[in-house]
Design an enzyme around this catalytic site. Structure first.
Site, PDB file in Angstrom:
ATOM      1  N   ASP A  47       0.847  -1.190   0.000  1.00 33.82           N
ATOM      2  CA  ASP A  47       0.000   0.000   0.000  1.00 33.82           C
ATOM      3  C   ASP A  47       0.890   1.250   0.000  1.00 33.82           C
ATOM      4  O   ASP A  47       1.646   1.473   0.942  1.00 33.82           O
ATOM      5  CB  ASP A  47      -0.885   0.014   1.255  1.00 33.82           C
ATOM      6  CG  ASP A  47      -1.837   1.201   1.237  1.00 33.82           C
ATOM      7  OD1 ASP A  47      -2.737   1.206   0.372  1.00 33.82           O
ATOM      8  OD2 ASP A  47      -1.662   2.134   2.044  1.00 33.82           O
ATOM      9  N   TYR A  52       3.281   9.846   0.968  1.00 31.95           N
ATOM     10  CA  TYR A  52       4.198   9.181   1.908  1.00 31.95           C
ATOM     11  C   TYR A  52       5.669   9.485   1.568  1.00 31.95           C
ATOM     12  O   TYR A  52       6.572   9.164   2.347  1.00 31.95           O
ATOM     13  CB  TYR A  52       3.963   7.657   1.950  1.00 31.95           C
ATOM     14  CG  TYR A  52       2.569   7.235   2.353  1.00 31.95           C
ATOM     15  CD1 TYR A  52       1.686   8.120   2.980  1.00 31.95           C
ATOM     16  CD2 TYR A  52       2.114   5.932   2.106  1.00 31.95           C
ATOM     17  CE1 TYR A  52       0.401   7.723   3.333  1.00 31.95           C
ATOM     18  CE2 TYR A  52       0.828   5.537   2.466  1.00 31.95           C
ATOM     19  CZ  TYR A  52      -0.024   6.437   3.072  1.00 31.95           C
ATOM     20  OH  TYR A  52      -1.305   6.035   3.422  1.00 31.95           O
ATOM     21  N   LYS A  81      -2.334   6.280  -4.190  1.00 27.97           N
ATOM     22  CA  LYS A  81      -3.437   7.210  -3.909  1.00 27.97           C
ATOM     23  C   LYS A  81      -3.182   8.601  -4.472  1.00 27.97           C
ATOM     24  O   LYS A  81      -2.037   9.077  -4.461  1.00 27.97           O
ATOM     25  CB  LYS A  81      -3.668   7.299  -2.396  1.00 27.97           C
ATOM     26  CG  LYS A  81      -3.630   5.942  -1.697  1.00 27.97           C
ATOM     27  CD  LYS A  81      -3.976   6.005  -0.235  1.00 27.97           C
ATOM     28  CE  LYS A  81      -3.705   4.669   0.444  1.00 27.97           C
ATOM     29  NZ  LYS A  81      -2.337   4.528   0.947  1.00 27.97           N
ATOM     30  N   HIS A 114      -7.410   9.772  -2.100  1.00 26.22           N
ATOM     31  CA  HIS A 114      -6.884   9.560  -0.736  1.00 26.22           C
ATOM     32  C   HIS A 114      -7.827  10.097   0.348  1.00 26.22           C
ATOM     33  O   HIS A 114      -8.022   9.454   1.376  1.00 26.22           O
ATOM     34  CB  HIS A 114      -5.507  10.226  -0.633  1.00 26.22           C
ATOM     35  CG  HIS A 114      -4.621   9.645   0.415  1.00 26.22           C
ATOM     36  ND1 HIS A 114      -3.262   9.597   0.306  1.00 26.22           N
ATOM     37  CD2 HIS A 114      -4.897   9.086   1.624  1.00 26.22           C
ATOM     38  CE1 HIS A 114      -2.740   9.039   1.380  1.00 26.22           C
ATOM     39  NE2 HIS A 114      -3.712   8.724   2.198  1.00 26.22           N
ATOM     40  N   SER A 211      -2.302   2.123  14.751  1.00 30.17           N
ATOM     41  CA  SER A 211      -1.225   3.079  14.463  1.00 30.17           C
ATOM     42  C   SER A 211      -0.433   3.470  15.718  1.00 30.17           C
ATOM     43  O   SER A 211      -0.288   4.658  16.029  1.00 30.17           O
ATOM     44  CB  SER A 211      -1.824   4.332  13.786  1.00 30.17           C
ATOM     45  OG  SER A 211      -0.884   4.915  12.922  1.00 30.17           O
ATOM     46  N   PRO A 212       0.119   2.479  16.439  1.00 28.83           N
ATOM     47  CA  PRO A 212       0.802   2.801  17.698  1.00 28.83           C
ATOM     48  C   PRO A 212       2.007   3.726  17.545  1.00 28.83           C
ATOM     49  O   PRO A 212       2.405   4.361  18.514  1.00 28.83           O
ATOM     50  CB  PRO A 212       1.218   1.429  18.252  1.00 28.83           C
ATOM     51  CG  PRO A 212       1.158   0.489  17.108  1.00 28.83           C
ATOM     52  CD  PRO A 212       0.106   1.026  16.177  1.00 28.83           C
ATOM     53  N   THR A 258       8.500  -1.900   9.674  1.00 23.95           N
ATOM     54  CA  THR A 258       9.799  -1.938   9.007  1.00 23.95           C
ATOM     55  C   THR A 258      10.729  -2.893   9.770  1.00 23.95           C
ATOM     56  O   THR A 258      11.927  -2.905   9.535  1.00 23.95           O
ATOM     57  CB  THR A 258      10.432  -0.525   8.941  1.00 23.95           C
ATOM     58  OG1 THR A 258      10.411   0.053  10.242  1.00 23.95           O
ATOM     59  CG2 THR A 258       9.677   0.371   7.975  1.00 23.95           C
ATOM     60  N   ARG A 262       8.451  -8.337  13.086  1.00 25.91           N
ATOM     61  CA  ARG A 262       7.027  -7.946  13.080  1.00 25.91           C
ATOM     62  C   ARG A 262       6.394  -8.087  11.688  1.00 25.91           C
ATOM     63  O   ARG A 262       5.216  -8.411  11.570  1.00 25.91           O
ATOM     64  CB  ARG A 262       6.874  -6.520  13.637  1.00 25.91           C
ATOM     65  CG  ARG A 262       7.144  -6.480  15.139  1.00 25.91           C
ATOM     66  CD  ARG A 262       6.752  -5.159  15.756  1.00 25.91           C
ATOM     67  NE  ARG A 262       7.662  -4.075  15.449  1.00 25.91           N
ATOM     68  CZ  ARG A 262       8.793  -3.813  16.125  1.00 25.91           C
ATOM     69  NH1 ARG A 262       9.136  -4.574  17.139  1.00 25.91           N
ATOM     70  NH2 ARG A 262       9.554  -2.792  15.776  1.00 25.91           N
TER      71      ARG A 262
HETATM   72  N1  NAP Z   1      -5.782   5.928   3.399  1.00 29.38           N
HETATM   73  C1  NAP Z   1      -5.357   6.586   4.437  1.00 29.38           C
HETATM   74  O1  NAP Z   1      -5.724   7.748   4.680  1.00 29.38           O
HETATM   75  C2  NAP Z   1      -4.427   5.900   5.398  1.00 29.38           C
HETATM   76  C3  NAP Z   1      -4.267   6.416   6.696  1.00 29.38           C
HETATM   77  C4  NAP Z   1      -3.426   5.726   7.566  1.00 29.38           C
HETATM   78  C5  NAP Z   1      -2.781   4.564   7.152  1.00 29.38           C
HETATM   79  N2  NAP Z   1      -2.936   4.112   5.873  1.00 29.38           N
HETATM   80  C6  NAP Z   1      -2.243   2.881   5.387  1.00 29.38           C
HETATM   81  O2  NAP Z   1      -2.381   1.853   6.359  1.00 29.38           O
HETATM   82  C7  NAP Z   1      -1.096   1.445   6.805  1.00 29.38           C
HETATM   83  C8  NAP Z   1      -1.131   0.990   8.250  1.00 29.38           C
HETATM   84  O3  NAP Z   1      -1.564   1.995   9.122  1.00 29.38           O
HETATM   85  P1  NAP Z   1      -0.581   2.742  10.139  1.00 29.38           P
HETATM   86  O4  NAP Z   1       0.771   2.812   9.553  1.00 29.38           O
HETATM   87  O5  NAP Z   1      -1.284   3.987  10.532  1.00 29.38           O
HETATM   88  O6  NAP Z   1      -0.588   1.854  11.445  1.00 29.38           O
HETATM   89  P2  NAP Z   1      -0.592   0.324  11.884  1.00 29.38           P
HETATM   90  O7  NAP Z   1      -0.239  -0.585  10.781  1.00 29.38           O
HETATM   91  O8  NAP Z   1      -1.858   0.123  12.621  1.00 29.38           O
HETATM   92  O9  NAP Z   1       0.584   0.356  12.956  1.00 29.38           O
HETATM   93  C9  NAP Z   1       1.914   0.548  12.579  1.00 29.38           C
HETATM   94  C10 NAP Z   1       2.745   0.685  13.854  1.00 29.38           C
HETATM   95  O10 NAP Z   1       2.681  -0.532  14.600  1.00 29.38           O
HETATM   96  C11 NAP Z   1       3.974  -1.066  14.814  1.00 29.38           C
HETATM   97  N3  NAP Z   1       3.840  -2.525  14.631  1.00 29.38           N
HETATM   98  C12 NAP Z   1       3.805  -3.224  13.471  1.00 29.38           C
HETATM   99  N4  NAP Z   1       3.620  -4.530  13.699  1.00 29.38           N
HETATM  100  C13 NAP Z   1       3.530  -4.675  15.042  1.00 29.38           C
HETATM  101  C14 NAP Z   1       3.344  -5.793  15.869  1.00 29.38           C
HETATM  102  N5  NAP Z   1       3.210  -7.025  15.370  1.00 29.38           N
HETATM  103  N6  NAP Z   1       3.308  -5.584  17.221  1.00 29.38           N
HETATM  104  C15 NAP Z   1       3.447  -4.346  17.737  1.00 29.38           C
HETATM  105  N7  NAP Z   1       3.627  -3.228  16.981  1.00 29.38           N
HETATM  106  C16 NAP Z   1       3.661  -3.398  15.641  1.00 29.38           C
HETATM  107  C17 NAP Z   1       4.852  -0.423  13.761  1.00 29.38           C
HETATM  108  O11 NAP Z   1       6.178  -0.286  14.200  1.00 29.38           O
HETATM  109  P3  NAP Z   1       7.423  -1.011  13.419  1.00 29.38           P
HETATM  110  O12 NAP Z   1       7.459  -0.469  12.036  1.00 29.38           O
HETATM  111  O13 NAP Z   1       8.602  -0.600  14.241  1.00 29.38           O
HETATM  112  O14 NAP Z   1       7.144  -2.488  13.488  1.00 29.38           O
HETATM  113  C18 NAP Z   1       4.194   0.951  13.611  1.00 29.38           C
HETATM  114  O15 NAP Z   1       4.658   1.836  14.622  1.00 29.38           O
HETATM  115  C19 NAP Z   1      -0.230   2.689   6.557  1.00 29.38           C
HETATM  116  O16 NAP Z   1       1.148   2.407   6.628  1.00 29.38           O
HETATM  117  C20 NAP Z   1      -0.744   3.119   5.213  1.00 29.38           C
HETATM  118  O17 NAP Z   1      -0.201   2.304   4.195  1.00 29.38           O
HETATM  119  C21 NAP Z   1      -3.776   4.750   5.007  1.00 29.38           C
END
Ligand code: NAP
Length: 315
Positions: A47, A52, A81, A114, A211-212, A258, A262
């Site tokens: 994605d 980004y 997007k 987006h 999104s931690p 990254t 994980r």
């Molecule tokens: N369309 C939109 O408007 C929109 C908005 C937000 C997000 N997105 C998409 O959705 C994706 C995911 O959402 P997100 O990045 O907000 O958050 P997420 O995937 O909910 O969380 C990512 C965070 O969790 C940590 N993490 C990953 N795997 C883990 C695990 N197994 N245990 C504990 N912590 C873990 C990561 O750290 P590490 O990297 O250190 O593992 C990172 O800090 C985005 O990257 C993007 O591609 C789209």
């Protein structure tokens, strides 16, 4: 019995891989390695988004993965997007062309609007002065032309409420295949889920772990007691349970990481499932939208005075 959920079928007939690697806030210098590790570990869906600011690095890695024969283009699903500063119909194909060039691709599997938010052409940043009035029907017409051209094999939206989807469906020639929205156990989106199901629009859940890593988010989804209890019972991590919940809802999910361990952990969600009695416990979780879009609202500028207007009261 364990249920494998590896693809969901879209209204175009295409099959979207159910787990994709998120790349928001994956820094330059590490995002490429993360994509390579993910693809080598079995991920088939990445994605991306122009905003980004890491698509060039992802493109370099994708090219190497194809050149080295690790994976074929047709076996990968790449989403990107359209950013808010490119909503004008003439800017939509330019935006896609830039993304394709950066990613070293000649088509995307899915191209999304987006946000239902417009910003001045070419503007950078989130200053309220950049906000303008969106004209989603015109932007969508330009998206439909990209679908016709084959450069975007599916088109969709992101961050659209039930109301905004309904308005779009009323004018669309090509209905959106996907609505990519925040979805995890603390923001389950049942109303949107039912609406999308009734219209044949697939939901992709973003921020599936809550999104931690985003500093402004204080609620820790992965520490929710229901999640912890279910994880303990199933001998899985809370992250895996949150992801599996999304799959069992029928959503594709986009965990971002990254970190090699994980990235692997987040893909180990196929050969087991949350049994019905434990799945029912998720209805006890208090609901809260975590990605509120506060940067897109302003008392006098743009289309939305407050977040209630942005989300049409779906808060
Ligand atoms: N369309 C939109 O408007 C929109 C908005 C937000 C997000 N997105 C998409 O959705 C994706 C995911 O959402 P997100 O990045 O907000 O958050 P997420 O995937 O909910 O969380 C990512 C965070 O969790 C940590 N993490 C990953 N795997 C883990 C695990 N197994 N245990 C504990 N912590 C873990 C990561 O750290 P590490 O990297 O250190 O593992 C990172 O800090 C985005 O990257 C993007 O591609 C789209």
């Amino acid at each position: 019995m364990a249920k494998a959920i590896r693809f969901f079928e879209l209204n175009t007939g295409a099959k979207i891989p159910s787990v994709g690697l998120g790349t928001w806030q994956s820094s330059p210098g590490v995002v490429g390695e993360a994509v390579a590790l993910a693809v080598k570990g079995g991920y088939r869906h990445i994605d991306c988004a122009e905003i980004y600011e890491n698509q060039k690095e992802i493109g370099t890695v994708l090219k190497k993965l194809f050149d080295d024969g690790v994976v074929k283009r047709e076996d990968l699903w790449i989403t990107s997007k359209l950013w808010c500063n490119s909503h004008a119909p003439e800017d939509v194909p330019e935006s896609l062309n830039r993304t394709l060039q950066d990613l070293h691709l000649d088509y995307l599997d899915l191209f999304l609007v987006h946000w239902p938010v417009s910003m001045k052409k070419g503007s950078v940043g989130f200053e309220p002065e950049n906000l303008t009035q969106p004209d989603i029907p015109s932007t969508w017409k330009a998206m439909e032309a990209l679908y016709d051209s084959g450069k975007a094999r599916a088109i969709g939206v992101s961050n659209f409420s039930v109301k905004k989807l309904g308005d779009l469906l009323a004018v669309a020639r090509v209905p959106p295949a996907v609505n990519q929205v925040e979805s995890h156990p603390v923001w389950q989106q049942h109303k949107l889920h039912e609406f999308c199901k009734s219209k044949g629009i697939h939901i992709t859940g973003y921020s599936p772990l809550g999104s931690p890593g985003t500093g402004s988010i204080k609620t820790e989804v992965l520490k929710n007691p229901v999640l912890s209890k279910v994880a303990e019972k199933l001998s899985k991590s809370p992250a895996q349970v949150a992801l599996r919940w999304g799959l069992q809802m029928g959503h594709s999910i986009l965990p971002k990481s990254t970190n090699e361990a994980r990235i692997k952990e987040n893909f180990d969600v196929f050969d087991w499932s949350i049994p019905e009695d434990l799945f029912a416990k998720f209805s006890e979780i208090e609901q809260e939208r975590l990605i509120k879009g506060t940067g897109f609202v302003h008392e006098t500028l743009g289309a939305y005075k407050n977040i209630e207007e942005l989300w049409d009261g779906e808060l």
